[in-house]
Write a protein that holds these residues in place. Structure first.
Motif, PDB file in Angstrom:
ATOM      1  N   GLU A  28       0.824  -1.207   0.000  1.00 43.45           N
ATOM      2  CA  GLU A  28       0.000   0.000   0.000  1.00 43.45           C
ATOM      3  C   GLU A  28       0.861   1.260   0.000  1.00 43.45           C
ATOM      4  O   GLU A  28       0.489   2.279  -0.595  1.00 43.45           O
ATOM      5  N   MET A  29       2.017   1.200   0.676  1.00 41.03           N
ATOM      6  CA  MET A  29       2.923   2.350   0.692  1.00 41.03           C
ATOM      7  C   MET A  29       3.479   2.636  -0.700  1.00 41.03           C
ATOM      8  O   MET A  29       3.652   3.800  -1.085  1.00 41.03           O
ATOM      9  N   LEU A  30       3.763   1.593  -1.473  1.00 46.85           N
ATOM     10  CA  LEU A  30       4.232   1.803  -2.836  1.00 46.85           C
ATOM     11  C   LEU A  30       3.216   2.593  -3.650  1.00 46.85           C
ATOM     12  O   LEU A  30       3.570   3.537  -4.369  1.00 46.85           O
TER      13      LEU A  30
ATOM     14  N   MET B  12       6.588   2.903 -11.961  1.00 44.21           N
ATOM     15  CA  MET B  12       7.167   1.890 -11.093  1.00 44.21           C
ATOM     16  C   MET B  12       7.127   0.509 -11.748  1.00 44.21           C
ATOM     17  O   MET B  12       6.179   0.172 -12.455  1.00 44.21           O
ATOM     18  N   ILE B  13       8.179  -0.272 -11.488  1.00 41.99           N
ATOM     19  CA  ILE B  13       8.200  -1.686 -11.841  1.00 41.99           C
ATOM     20  C   ILE B  13       8.301  -2.464 -10.534  1.00 41.99           C
ATOM     21  O   ILE B  13       9.247  -2.279  -9.768  1.00 41.99           O
ATOM     22  N   VAL B  14       7.324  -3.310 -10.271  1.00 45.92           N
ATOM     23  CA  VAL B  14       7.311  -4.126  -9.057  1.00 45.92           C
ATOM     24  C   VAL B  14       7.576  -5.571  -9.463  1.00 45.92           C
ATOM     25  O   VAL B  14       6.767  -6.187 -10.162  1.00 45.92           O
ATOM     26  N   ILE B  15       8.715  -6.105  -9.034  1.00 46.92           N
ATOM     27  CA  ILE B  15       9.139  -7.447  -9.418  1.00 46.92           C
ATOM     28  C   ILE B  15       8.816  -8.416  -8.285  1.00 46.92           C
ATOM     29  O   ILE B  15       9.227  -8.204  -7.138  1.00 46.92           O
ATOM     30  N   THR B  16       8.086  -9.478  -8.597  1.00 43.22           N
ATOM     31  CA  THR B  16       7.743 -10.470  -7.589  1.00 43.22           C
ATOM     32  C   THR B  16       7.238 -11.734  -8.259  1.00 43.22           C
ATOM     33  O   THR B  16       6.826 -11.713  -9.426  1.00 43.22           O
ATOM     34  N   HIS B  17       7.286 -12.841  -7.520  1.00 41.70           N
ATOM     35  CA  HIS B  17       6.664 -14.073  -7.996  1.00 41.70           C
ATOM     36  C   HIS B  17       5.245 -14.208  -7.448  1.00 41.70           C
ATOM     37  O   HIS B  17       4.536 -15.142  -7.782  1.00 41.70           O
ATOM     38  N   ASP B  18       4.847 -13.245  -6.602  1.00 37.07           N
ATOM     39  CA  ASP B  18       3.545 -13.294  -5.933  1.00 37.07           C
ATOM     40  C   ASP B  18       2.509 -12.508  -6.740  1.00 37.07           C
ATOM     41  O   ASP B  18       2.399 -11.291  -6.622  1.00 37.07           O
ATOM     42  N   LEU B  19       1.730 -13.205  -7.546  1.00 35.12           N
ATOM     43  CA  LEU B  19       0.731 -12.548  -8.381  1.00 35.12           C
ATOM     44  C   LEU B  19      -0.373 -11.900  -7.562  1.00 35.12           C
ATOM     45  O   LEU B  19      -0.994 -10.930  -8.009  1.00 35.12           O
ATOM     46  N   SER B  20      -0.632 -12.405  -6.364  1.00 42.24           N
ATOM     47  CA  SER B  20      -1.688 -11.818  -5.542  1.00 42.24           C
ATOM     48  C   SER B  20      -1.331 -10.398  -5.115  1.00 42.24           C
ATOM     49  O   SER B  20      -2.195  -9.523  -5.038  1.00 42.24           O
ATOM     50  N   ILE B  21      -0.043 -10.150  -4.863  1.00 44.45           N
ATOM     51  CA  ILE B  21       0.404  -8.793  -4.527  1.00 44.45           C
ATOM     52  C   ILE B  21       0.222  -7.876  -5.729  1.00 44.45           C
ATOM     53  O   ILE B  21      -0.292  -6.752  -5.621  1.00 44.45           O
ATOM     54  N   LEU B  22       0.637  -8.342  -6.904  1.00 45.71           N
ATOM     55  CA  LEU B  22       0.526  -7.522  -8.108  1.00 45.71           C
ATOM     56  C   LEU B  22      -0.927  -7.211  -8.447  1.00 45.71           C
ATOM     57  O   LEU B  22      -1.247  -6.117  -8.911  1.00 45.71           O
TER      58      LEU B  22
END
Length: 316
Positions: free
Chosen positions: A189-191, A203-213
């Motif tokens: 949420e801060m992002l 912004m580019i947010v890199i993660t393997h967690d699709l639920s966050i994206l």
């Protein structure tokens, strides 16, 4: 358009040859956009993010161009990238909780960072304190060592430091992977808040967690074996994916309220190909349930709907 990446190739030098970690990736990010970058481990997503700010270790720029706000970034020449780092493009690194120098207090570390960018720390201190308060940290941490902070506090401190000079592009690499669920939500949420307040433009947010994206990203790009597989809005990627790999990724996610004995998770059989000598054609074809003869050729990236790009012969 804030960021434009065209046919980017970045390799890793090894004794066995070059690992083609990023192999011909092209995409754009608009002003104000948060793009999620996802895929399984080893697909090249962190390499792609890091290459936009600094080539580290054995990374080698091979080809391609990167433009930010209409200006080409000299990503292949580390010394020429120095003026752009933290001002134009900034990074919240993977394992950010270990990124703070343990021998420096937070205030001293901040002063050294700002002076390295020819910025007067006294002029920025009031804004630093304001942003710390925004992420629910007091100015007292400026007089503390990193070891005196919890993991979540370190993560939020790095977020503030990375955006203190209002970069046009922020790359956030796996920033929620080592946090508990409640802290993950707060950091995500801060992002979004940083984008909303204008601390960063895109912004580019890199993660393997699709639920966050799905919660924070406007668009999501799926990578596989160094190449883009699919890119679309977050809603489209989750609800109506077109690439077989994306479909199988979504199918592997657990659903709230569904018991294992009612519906078992579907995994993806096999392993990704070696990027030392990647196979010809579609790199997913050995694991793809709908592969056919034409998949021996490299599939073009086609636009199946406005803003929805897919690299698959079946997508059309």
């Amino acid at each position: 358009m804030s960021l434009l990446v065209d046919d980017l190739h970045v390799h890793y030098r090894t004794l066995s040859g070059d690992v083609q970690a990023v192999d011909g990736v092209s995409f754009g990010i608009a002003d104000g956009e948060i793009m999620g970058l996802a895929g399984e481990s080893g697909c090249g997503k962190s390499t792609l993010g890091n290459s936009l700010i600094a080539l580290t270790g054995r990374m080698r720029y091979v080809a391609g161009t990167v433009e930010l706000d209409g200006e080409e970034l000299p990503i292949g020449v580390p010394d020429k990238m120095v003026p752009y780092r933290f001002r134009s493009v900034s990074l919240i690194p993977q394992y950010a909780m270990s990124a703070l120098n343990p021998t420096r207090k937070i205030g001293k570390l901040t002063t050294e960072l700002l002076r390295s960018r020819h910025v007067d720390p006294r002029a920025v201190l009031p804004e630093m304190v304001r942003r710390l308060e925004l992420v629910q940290l007091s100015s007292d941490i400026l007089d503390r060592y990193p070891i005196e902070l919890s993991g979540g506090m370190k993560q939020r401190t790095v977020m503030v430091l990375s955006t203190l000079l209002n970069p046009s592009l922020l790359i956030a690499d796996e920033i929620t992977s080592a946090l508990d669920v409640s802290t993950q939500k707060a950091v995500a949420e801060m992002l979004v808040e940083f984008r909303t307040r204008g601390f960063v433009k895109s912004m580019i947010v890199i993660t393997h967690d699709l639920s966050i994206l799905y919660q924070i990203a406007d668009t999501i790009m799926i990578m596989y074996a160094g190449m883009m597989a699919e890119r679309a809005s977050a809603n489209t990627i989750v609800a109506a994916p077109r690439h077989p790999y994306t479909k199988m990724l979504i199918a592997s996610l657990p659903e709230t309220g569904v018991r294992f004995d009612e519906s078992r998770l579907a995994g993806i059989q096999g392993r990704p190909p070696s990027l030392l000598g990647p196979p010809r054609g579609c790199r997913f074809r050995e694991r793809c349930p709908v592969a056919y003869e034409r998949c021996a050729e490299v599939p073009p990236v086609i636009e199946v709907a406005p803003g929805h790009l897919v690299a698959c012969w079946r997508a059309g």
